[in-house]
Design a protein around this motif. Sequence first.
Motif, mmCIF file in Angstrom:
data_model
loop_
_atom_site.group_PDB
_atom_site.id
_atom_site.type_symbol
_atom_site.label_atom_id
_atom_site.label_comp_id
_atom_site.label_asym_id
_atom_site.label_seq_id
_atom_site.Cartn_x
_atom_site.Cartn_y
_atom_site.Cartn_z
ATOM 1 N N LEU A 1 0.851 -1.183 0.000
ATOM 2 C CA LEU A 1 0.000 0.000 0.000
ATOM 3 C C LEU A 1 0.889 1.236 0.000
ATOM 4 C CD1 LEU A 1 -2.697 -1.087 2.614
ATOM 5 C CD2 LEU A 1 -2.559 -1.596 0.166
ATOM 6 N N LEU A 2 0.657 2.157 -0.945
ATOM 7 C CA LEU A 2 1.486 3.345 -1.103
ATOM 8 C C LEU A 2 0.781 4.577 -0.537
ATOM 9 C CD1 LEU A 2 2.725 2.780 -4.765
ATOM 10 C CD2 LEU A 2 3.882 2.152 -2.637
ATOM 11 N N GLU A 3 1.472 5.276 0.345
ATOM 12 C CA GLU A 3 0.958 6.497 0.961
ATOM 13 C C GLU A 3 -0.490 6.330 1.429
ATOM 14 O OE1 GLU A 3 1.515 9.704 -1.764
ATOM 15 O OE2 GLU A 3 3.700 9.504 -1.789
ATOM 16 N N PRO A 4 -0.734 5.323 2.242
ATOM 17 C CA PRO A 4 -2.111 5.093 2.703
ATOM 18 C C PRO A 4 -2.531 6.110 3.762
ATOM 19 C CG PRO A 4 -0.620 3.577 3.795
ATOM 20 C CD PRO A 4 0.217 4.340 2.796
ATOM 21 N N THR A 5 -3.806 6.421 3.767
ATOM 22 C CA THR A 5 -4.396 7.251 4.815
ATOM 23 C C THR A 5 -5.715 6.620 5.245
ATOM 24 O OG1 THR A 5 -5.595 8.665 3.258
ATOM 25 C CG2 THR A 5 -3.367 9.374 3.897
ATOM 26 N N ILE A 6 -6.007 6.743 6.530
ATOM 27 C CA ILE A 6 -7.278 6.250 7.060
ATOM 28 C C ILE A 6 -7.863 7.306 7.985
ATOM 29 C CG2 ILE A 6 -8.429 4.472 8.423
ATOM 30 C CD1 ILE A 6 -6.290 2.512 7.627
ATOM 31 N N LYS A 7 -9.129 7.614 7.745
ATOM 32 C CA LYS A 7 -9.856 8.522 8.630
ATOM 33 C C LYS A 7 -10.986 7.768 9.314
ATOM 34 C CE LYS A 7 -8.977 12.838 6.103
ATOM 35 N NZ LYS A 7 -9.614 14.000 5.436
ATOM 36 N N VAL A 8 -11.085 7.954 10.624
ATOM 37 C CA VAL A 8 -12.145 7.343 11.414
ATOM 38 C C VAL A 8 -12.986 8.470 11.979
ATOM 39 C CG1 VAL A 8 -12.687 5.898 13.401
ATOM 40 C CG2 VAL A 8 -10.692 5.372 11.967
ATOM 41 N N ASN A 9 -14.240 8.514 11.535
ATOM 42 C CA ASN A 9 -15.122 9.624 11.939
ATOM 43 C C ASN A 9 -14.436 10.971 11.701
ATOM 44 O OD1 ASN A 9 -17.164 7.867 12.702
ATOM 45 N ND2 ASN A 9 -16.497 7.807 14.845
ATOM 46 N N GLU A 10 -13.837 11.087 10.489
ATOM 47 C CA GLU A 10 -13.174 12.321 10.032
ATOM 48 C C GLU A 10 -11.851 12.606 10.743
ATOM 49 O OE1 GLU A 10 -14.231 13.860 7.420
ATOM 50 O OE2 GLU A 10 -16.019 12.596 7.279
ATOM 51 N N GLN A 11 -11.402 11.715 11.625
ATOM 52 C CA GLN A 11 -10.131 11.906 12.320
ATOM 53 C C GLN A 11 -9.082 10.968 11.732
ATOM 54 O OE1 GLN A 11 -9.688 14.305 14.777
ATOM 55 N NE2 GLN A 11 -11.796 14.875 14.230
ATOM 56 N N ILE A 12 -7.888 11.517 11.445
ATOM 57 C CA ILE A 12 -6.814 10.708 10.866
ATOM 58 C C ILE A 12 -6.314 9.690 11.895
ATOM 59 C CG2 ILE A 12 -4.482 10.761 9.913
ATOM 60 C CD1 ILE A 12 -5.083 13.488 8.781
ATOM 61 N N VAL A 13 -6.151 8.446 11.460
ATOM 62 C CA VAL A 13 -5.710 7.367 12.344
ATOM 63 C C VAL A 13 -4.246 7.579 12.735
ATOM 64 C CG1 VAL A 13 -5.137 4.907 12.369
ATOM 65 C CG2 VAL A 13 -7.359 5.665 11.534
ATOM 66 N N ALA A 14 -3.912 7.251 13.981
ATOM 67 C CA ALA A 14 -2.544 7.382 14.481
ATOM 68 C C ALA A 14 -1.589 6.505 13.669
ATOM 69 C CB ALA A 14 -2.482 6.977 15.948
ATOM 70 N N PRO A 15 -0.342 6.952 13.462
ATOM 71 C CA PRO A 15 0.621 6.191 12.650
ATOM 72 C C PRO A 15 0.825 4.762 13.132
ATOM 73 C CG PRO A 15 1.440 8.403 13.083
ATOM 74 C CD PRO A 15 0.212 8.238 13.922
ATOM 75 N N GLN A 16 0.797 4.533 14.462
ATOM 76 C CA GLN A 16 1.037 3.189 14.975
ATOM 77 C C GLN A 16 -0.071 2.221 14.537
ATOM 78 O OE1 GLN A 16 0.947 5.977 16.670
ATOM 79 N NE2 GLN A 16 2.759 6.189 17.994
ATOM 80 N N LEU A 17 -1.320 2.676 14.630
ATOM 81 C CA LEU A 17 -2.431 1.819 14.223
ATOM 82 C C LEU A 17 -2.438 1.629 12.717
ATOM 83 C CD1 LEU A 17 -4.935 0.186 14.773
ATOM 84 C CD2 LEU A 17 -6.256 2.315 14.894
ATOM 85 N N LEU A 18 -2.105 2.683 11.986
ATOM 86 C CA LEU A 18 -2.042 2.588 10.531
ATOM 87 C C LEU A 18 -1.017 1.544 10.110
ATOM 88 C CD1 LEU A 18 -2.941 3.649 7.782
ATOM 89 C CD2 LEU A 18 -1.185 5.422 7.979
ATOM 90 N N ALA A 19 0.150 1.544 10.754
ATOM 91 C CA ALA A 19 1.196 0.563 10.437
ATOM 92 C C ALA A 19 0.715 -0.858 10.715
ATOM 93 C CB ALA A 19 2.457 0.867 11.242
#
Length: 259
Positions: free
Chosen positions: A191-209
Amino acid sequence: MEFLTILLSALLGIISPAGFVLDRVAETAIRNQLDSAEELSVRIDNTPSYQALRGRVDRVRIAGRGLFPVAGVRVAELEVETDAIALDLDQLRQGQPELEQPLQAAVKFVLTEADLNQALQSELVAEQLRRLNVSLSGTSAASELIDPQLDFLPNDRLRLQATLQDPQTGEQTRVVAETGLEMIAGHQLQLLEPTIKVNEQIVAPQLLAFLIGNVSQRFDLTNLEESGITARVLNLEIEADRLTLVSFVRIEPGTELNW
């Protein structure tokens, strides 16, 4: 991969020591393995033609549009071209087709955005998504994906929107994920440059990893090699309304296929 083995096993099943392999017979055999097919053609090259009596063909080419391996899951376009196929004649006479030498094939899939969104609503894909064990907390507790929606974006990127529902409390959370796609060494999805928003809030890097690692591990084609199947993606491209995937597949003798 299940779809590909359906096609290949159908091909092997119609090679008969009692008669010649005919294109129409092969097409009918493959159609019978699918839920439905809008267009399907099969061409079998064999010189001399009596090689089929010995369980051998030189090459098989399949072209299809609007193929449904199961209800609700549509493949917009499919092209398959095999190398020579050789079966064990003794096993073939017993009605149990078995490869005598590795079977190799080049495969091209085209999936449209509309068809993928329809597939996301099917029971088969819903079950696969449940196996991903998506968890917002990083624990083993899985959440159910509700009403997923996929959008193709420029530069080989896509966006997935869905609602996650906690199976214990029923609490719902809106999630929007966006990422580019790339195959590493032809076998592992990155996955390249992934982003995740939960209820419009960006997910913390640790959880994203954690989530990225989980997805990459599950979509690693080397996991198939223990079962005798080698698969590599040669090209993966996302356009305005379709995803095109070109791959190479090799199946070793003794590999269990669903005849």
